[in-house]
Design a protein around this motif. Sequence first.
Motif, PDB file in Angstrom:
ATOM      1  N   GLU A   1     -20.326  95.121  -7.094  1.00 51.00           N
ATOM      2  CA  GLU A   1     -19.992  96.599  -8.128  1.00 51.00           C
ATOM      3  C   GLU A   1     -20.049  97.367  -7.467  1.00 51.00           C
ATOM      4  O   GLU A   1     -20.900  97.791  -6.620  1.00 51.00           O
ATOM      5  N   ALA A   2     -19.423  98.335  -7.907  1.00 50.71           N
ATOM      6  CA  ALA A   2     -18.823  99.821  -7.336  1.00 50.71           C
ATOM      7  C   ALA A   2     -19.797 100.387  -6.568  1.00 50.71           C
ATOM      8  O   ALA A   2     -19.905 101.460  -5.858  1.00 50.71           O
ATOM      9  N   SER A   3     -21.316 100.471  -7.768  1.00 50.32           N
ATOM     10  CA  SER A   3     -22.815 101.103  -7.777  1.00 50.32           C
ATOM     11  C   SER A   3     -23.141 101.255  -6.555  1.00 50.32           C
ATOM     12  O   SER A   3     -24.049 101.795  -5.450  1.00 50.32           O
ATOM     13  N   TYR A   4     -22.524  99.490  -6.044  1.00 51.35           N
ATOM     14  CA  TYR A   4     -23.450  99.125  -5.098  1.00 51.35           C
ATOM     15  C   TYR A   4     -23.241  99.714  -3.548  1.00 51.35           C
ATOM     16  O   TYR A   4     -23.771  99.842  -2.566  1.00 51.35           O
ATOM     17  N   GLY A   5     -21.949  99.505  -3.477  1.00 50.24           N
ATOM     18  CA  GLY A   5     -21.274 100.102  -2.253  1.00 50.24           C
ATOM     19  C   GLY A   5     -19.956  99.041  -2.355  1.00 50.24           C
ATOM     20  O   GLY A   5     -19.378  98.185  -3.284  1.00 50.24           O
TER      21      GLY A   5
END
Length: 604
Positions: free
Chosen positions: A179-183
């Motif tokens: 997941e991109a929003s996590y890093g």
Amino acid sequence: MPARTTETWSHGAVMLDKEHTRFALWAPDAKQVTLLLYPLQAGQQDTAPLSVPMLAQEHGWFVVETASRAGSTYRYAIDNDLEVPDPASRAQESDVHSPSRVVDPQAYTWQHPHWQGRPWHEAVIYELHIGTLGGYEAVERHLARLAGLGITAIELMPIAEFPGARNWGYDGVLPYAPEASYGTPEQLKHLIDTAHGHGLMVILDVVYNHFGPDGNYLGAYAKEFFRDDKHTPWGVAIDFRRPEVRSYFIDNALMWINEYRFDGLRFDAVHAIESPDFLGEMAKRIRGSVAEGRHVYLTLENEHNQASLMQQGYDAQWNDDGHNALHVLLTGETEAYYEDYAQDTTGKLARCLSEGFVYQGHVNRHGEQRGEPSGHLPPTAFVLFLQNHDQIGNRAFGERLSQLCSEPALRAATTLLLLSPMIPMVFMGDEWASDEPFLFFTDHHGELAEAVRKGRREEFKAFAAFQDATQRAQIPDPNHSDTFHASRPHFEELDFQQDGPWVQLYRQLLALRRDEIVPRLPGSMAEGCTVLAEGVVSARWRMGDGSLLRIDLNLSSDAVLVDPVAAEHLLFDSRPAAQATPTDGSLGALTAQVSMTPGHGDRT
């Protein structure tokens, strides 16, 4: 490029060297596929992509090898019409509908490359949600504290790319992309690497039984990925009979284990996988890929209680039966699936402690047989818990046990959890008896958001407390940002340097587990569990060194006579130290006592 067999192709973008990448897409319904490649520098996103025709191969594959570096972004154009992300994207530019990104799997330099994991019997699992803790980097700040508490493994709720910025993770549609929003993928690897440096295993929850409702384009160009004749609670079933489908998920599991160096996988709801042999093949492939001496663990969530899978490459199953029986005894709740545990609850708990599963072919409330015999399995084949994301989050208001039962009862149940020979799992916040909710949250929009909101409230229509529509309207909207923020643990309000009573309890129990239980676990087996009264049991396990572990648990409101335990054999009494331990052979109400009697000889 010569045609190859189906087994040759790896799904997605595979870097061949620093300058070249092979792109492969299984699209049996497409007539042509074009790679849209954005080899762009920052600030040039309006530049038209480079169009690279992909070559049709056997069995519906489209493949091309072309110049492309790590960091390049791309999409696939199906029949010069639909533009889609890579279903095997290793990273997304921003979200499930954005371009995919080429990832170099060798870019990260491991600081603990010789980590081999830990033996399974040492596992004490801490389930957490990356998003509520602030992302991959933010989780690292908790690792030293958890290791000091006695946790030996963290289990991440699913991290596969999902729509929006917040989600439990079970709406993932791109299982290869963290997941991109996590890093970034490198930040995820750094989290795992740092955990290993603290002696912590890292387990990943993976979802192979369905895709989420937004962002999955497979049906547009690969209808054979699914089967219309079988349905799951999430829609049409995935067709695991197809070799391309099987390799899609098996290669994904191999990526997490070997590229990201996860120490294990937890497979979500495998009862919804309509293929009897797929799980066996999955385990065999994973086991065959792991270097000798490395510890890797595979655990299941499986409503079918298929004990036979623990002899086909799987180490353990989440023991929902144990949770459900304990929950009924602790709270008195008997609605929905707890109805299966409303009758002879104490007897069901006794069966769990002595044989593993409660339902081993027994008939449930729907008149259906459920489960397989499990008494032959070691206690470490079962992951026991008092709470997890499901059991809290699937409540209308996300209440925790600290709000649903008395403190002495919760202390007693926690003693059983952390000192029984089953593998214990706690949910984030359990260690300080958190009363913060963990709600069901998503980030959908438009009609889908309304459908999810309505569906969430309709789930509780059969519950006595939610018969009226006005009552159901009070259930938090999964898509509202407040629902997510209410579910974030308020760590900043806690002073872990000044241990509260619950942290002290966890620290003491986990130290006892480390010193007294874990060394004796290999070779241990249950010796039975006696029902002493309603809510009262005495469970016994013969440990690997021949010693006898006994846990007397009283979740009733009355003291009960038990066989006395010699003072020198008593490991723990769940009552606070200020309360005297009775000497008359009685087990106080809402109490657990744990004793260890030396054995004769080593049975390991």
